[in-house]
Design an enzyme around this catalytic site. Structure first.
Site, PDB file in Angstrom:
ATOM      1  N   HIS A  78      -5.705   1.707  -4.150  1.00  0.00           N
ATOM      2  CA  HIS A  78      -4.835   1.325  -2.988  1.00  0.00           C
ATOM      3  C   HIS A  78      -4.516  -0.182  -3.413  1.00  0.00           C
ATOM      4  CE1 HIS A  78      -7.995  -1.050  -0.641  1.00  0.00           C
ATOM      5  NE2 HIS A  78      -8.492  -1.035  -1.711  1.00  0.00           N
TER       6      HIS A  78
ATOM      7  N   CYS B 121       0.698  -1.339   0.084  1.00  0.00           N
ATOM      8  CA  CYS B 121       0.075  -0.017  -0.113  1.00  0.00           C
ATOM      9  C   CYS B 121       0.985   1.248  -0.037  1.00  0.00           C
ATOM     10  CB  CYS B 121      -0.907   0.015   1.120  1.00  0.00           C
ATOM     11  SG  CYS B 121      -0.198   0.254   2.794  1.00  0.00           S
TER      12      CYS B 121
ATOM     13  N   HIS C  26      -2.715   1.337   6.974  1.00  0.00           N
ATOM     14  CA  HIS C  26      -3.030   1.191   5.484  1.00  0.00           C
ATOM     15  C   HIS C  26      -3.113   2.634   4.883  1.00  0.00           C
ATOM     16  CE1 HIS C  26      -4.436  -1.074   2.046  1.00  0.00           C
ATOM     17  NE2 HIS C  26      -5.137  -0.179   1.778  1.00  0.00           N
TER      18      HIS C  26
END
Length: 390
Positions: A365, A305, A353
């Site tokens: 993402h 990510c 994240h």
């Protein structure tokens, strides 16, 4: 009389015998069945508990799974394991970045130590030459040499030169001592860096082991599902991610600008970006759609990510740090209601994240292993904060 009373007294029974009928064959059979049930309960408990199945207590006090975990329970546990792996991945990324910095510093210190050592050796040679000259000219006391000299004026002129030589020698000695201290200081810094690098590499190994264990546990749970159940789970994830989540085409536009050749909707998202750097970051993120998630990866063929957001903003001309918990400080915070394409959006309380906002409540993402870079709504995960890189 005593014997008669004793013959009518009932023998005491073990509590388990009272439940199973004493020591009869039926009781022994029941106890054997209970023992076999206990022996078979352990693995059932372990698997069901790992998958999040509710637990109940049996009649004999043992803990048993009430039922096999449902696909939904497996998914919940797998999602939790992926999130835990993401935390460990960011820790791994941070340790890897620190190790790289330490290696670069160590290389620089080693070069500097070598350079200063060469200067120290030159100063040592100069001192040796001066010491030999002083020894050769210092064997006789100055007064005696003056009395024995055939040309006193010439001797006095030479003495002045020797005095200046002594002053030069003192300067050389001081310079040598300074260089010696400098070399020792650099070597100590290098030794400290070596120790720090060793500690960082130990952390790197620990975080790597944690990530692998979490991902292996998630894969083990998924393997208990049928192929059809796994397909349905993947389909639900894809549906939540919105249309175009796996597209990698660049459209049919022409030109070299950041908005040219992007898939549907991407040009509009880039156009809404705050500046050209953000527009290029958005364009890069769209071009990465469909590429696989690989923990620790920074591209160009795969990403995690924070690796994706770092690469996207690098395309925009901005150098972001490597991890989610450092990227969040890469610019001013942005309220969720003020998000613009190109902003970084962070999730979970531990900031584990990150995605790149592209407008209309959507982000691009890299989710987790098995899920490629995709479009997804930002309300798919617990929103934590947003940052606008500067």
């Amino acid at each position: 009389m005593t014997a008669t009373v004793a013959s009518h007294r009932k023998p005491r029974q073990h509590p388990l015998a009272a439940l199973t009928g004493g020591g009869s064959r039926s009781a022994r059979t029941a106890r054997t069945a209970a023992t076999l049930a206990l022996a078979g309960a352990a693995p059932t408990f372990g698997l069901a508990h790992a998958a999040g199945a509710p637990l109940t207590a049996g009649f004999d006090g043992t803990v048993q799974a009430a039922h096999r975990p449902t696909p939904a329970q497996v998914k919940d546990r797998v999602d939790a394991l992926y999130q835990e792996a993401e935390v460990a991945t960011q820790n791994y990324n941070g340790a890897k970045e620190s190790a790289g910095t330490a290696r670069e510093e160590l290389s620089r210190l080693q070069d500097e130590a070598a350079r200063r050592t060469r200067k120290l050796n030159a100063a040592r040679t100069e001192l040796g030459t001066l010491a030999a000259s002083q020894y050769r000219s210092g064997g006789v006391a100055p007064t005696v040499r003056l009395l024995l000299s055939a040309d006193p004026q010439r001797y006095l002129d030479g003495a002045a030169v020797l005095e200046r030589t002594g002053s030069h020698q003192a300067t050389a000695v001081a310079g040598y001592a300074r260089r010696l201290g400098s070399v020792r200081q650099v070597r100590q810094r290098a030794e400290d860096t070596v120790e720090r690098l060793a500690d960082t590499e130990a952390q790197l190994k620990k975080h790597r082991v944690t990530v692998v264990r979490k991902l292996d546990a998630a894969e083990e749970l998924l393997n208990r599902l049928t192929a059809e159940q796994r397909q349905r789970m993947a389909a639900r994830d894809g549906a939540r991610s919105g249309p175009g989540q796996g597209r990698t085409d660049r459209g049919t536009g022409r030109g070299d600008g950041p908005l040219d050749g992007l898939p549907g909707g991407a040009g509009a998202a880039a156009a809404q970006a705050g500046d050209s750097r953000a527009a290029r970051a958005v364009a890069f993120a769209y071009s990465a759609l469909g590429k696989p998630y690989v923990w620790g990866a920074t591209g160009p063929s795969a990403y995690d990510c924070s690796g994706l957001t770092q690469a996207a903003w690098k395309a925009g001309g901005v150098a972001l740090p490597r991890t989610t918990y450092t990227q969040i400080s890469s610019g001013p915070r942005v309220d969720r209601s003020q998000l613009a394409p190109g902003d970084l959006v962070f999730f979970y309380s531990g900031i584990s994240h990150v995605g790149l906002y592209v407008g209309n409540g959507q982000m691009i993402h890299a989710p987790h292993p098995g899920a490629p870079v995709r479009l997804a709504p930002i309300d798919q995960m617990p929103f934590a904060a947003a940052t606008r890189p500067a």
